[in-house]
Design a protein around this motif. Structure first.
Motif, short mmCIF file in Angstrom:
data_model
loop_
_atom_site.label_atom_id
_atom_site.label_comp_id
_atom_site.label_asym_id
_atom_site.label_seq_id
_atom_site.Cartn_x
_atom_site.Cartn_y
_atom_site.Cartn_z
N LEU A 23 14.44 6.33 -5.14
CA LEU A 23 13.22 5.82 -5.78
C LEU A 23 12.74 4.54 -5.09
CD1 LEU A 23 14.12 6.39 -9.53
CD2 LEU A 23 12.29 7.52 -8.26
N HIS A 24 13.68 3.65 -4.80
CA HIS A 24 13.33 2.39 -4.15
C HIS A 24 12.76 2.63 -2.76
CE1 HIS A 24 14.12 -1.59 -2.27
NE2 HIS A 24 13.64 -1.99 -3.42
N ALA A 25 13.31 3.62 -2.05
CA ALA A 25 12.87 3.92 -0.69
C ALA A 25 11.41 4.38 -0.65
CB ALA A 25 13.77 4.97 -0.06
N VAL A 26 10.93 5.00 -1.73
CA VAL A 26 9.54 5.46 -1.75
C VAL A 26 8.61 4.44 -2.41
CG1 VAL A 26 10.10 7.92 -1.62
CG2 VAL A 26 9.84 6.83 -3.86
N GLY A 27 9.12 3.25 -2.69
CA GLY A 27 8.26 2.16 -3.13
C GLY A 27 8.22 1.87 -4.61
N VAL A 28 9.08 2.50 -5.40
CA VAL A 28 9.12 2.21 -6.84
C VAL A 28 9.78 0.84 -7.02
CG1 VAL A 28 9.91 2.97 -9.11
CG2 VAL A 28 9.25 4.66 -7.39
#
Length: 175
Positions: free
Chosen positions: A84-89
């Motif tokens: 999730l963090h990798a896609v900008g969340v």
């Protein structure tokens, strides 16, 4: 003889510090004397040197999740939050969603700070194979042209790049 020892004290050990702050943080210090003090003998065996069991305050299990020994990010959860963090969340959004899923922040098993530390660690370790060598070659070629260029690279125990510092001649003039 040199003693090797460890001392584990209650988090409420000590007394509240005096402060001039307008809005001081709450202090839970109560001069609690509870502790476990162990030492290692010459024969490599540990023994209890001092133990005080009694606390001068109530023990609360509802706040146990604040202690690092009770906080772990499970492998499956780690994979999901990292994705999730990798896609900008945003980290705060991920943590809020976890709190809803687990019905409360105290039920997640870790704190938002633990997530931020995980993401920071992964960002620091995002070097591809050969990146450090390429950086070293670049720095040495710059140093040939600019003798005042300075760099330092620190490696960890496994010979992986841990820290890098560099400054060019313009930067050194300002120091």
């Amino acid at each position: 003889m040199e003693w090797v020892e460890a001392r584990y004290a209650c988090t409420r050990e000590g007394t509240k510090r005096k402060t001039n702050a307008l809005n001081p943080h709450p202090c839970l210090k109560s001069n609690c004397q509870a502790l476990l003090h162990v030492k290692k003998r010459e024969d490599e065996k540990w023994f209890v040197h001092n133990f005080v069991k009694e606390h001068n305050h109530e023990l609360s299990l509802e706040n146990a999740y604040y202690f690092p020994c009770h906080r772990r990010i499970a492998a499956g959860v780690k994979h999901n939050i990292t994705s999730l963090h990798a896609v900008g969340v945003k980290t705060s959004k991920i943590f809020t969603a976890l709190a809803k899923k687990y019905r409360g922040y105290e039920n997640i098993g870790f704190m938002e700070k633990d997530m931020r530390n995980l993401f920071d660690k992964e960002r620091r370790l995002a070097l591809e194979p050969g990146d450090a060598n390429a950086m070293l070659k670049l720095f040495t070629s710059i140093q040939e042209v600019d003798p005042n260029f300075f760099y330092a690279m620190k490696l960890d125990e496994e010979n992986r790049l841990k820290n890098v510092f560099w400054v060019d001649s313009k930067g050194r003039e300002r120091l």
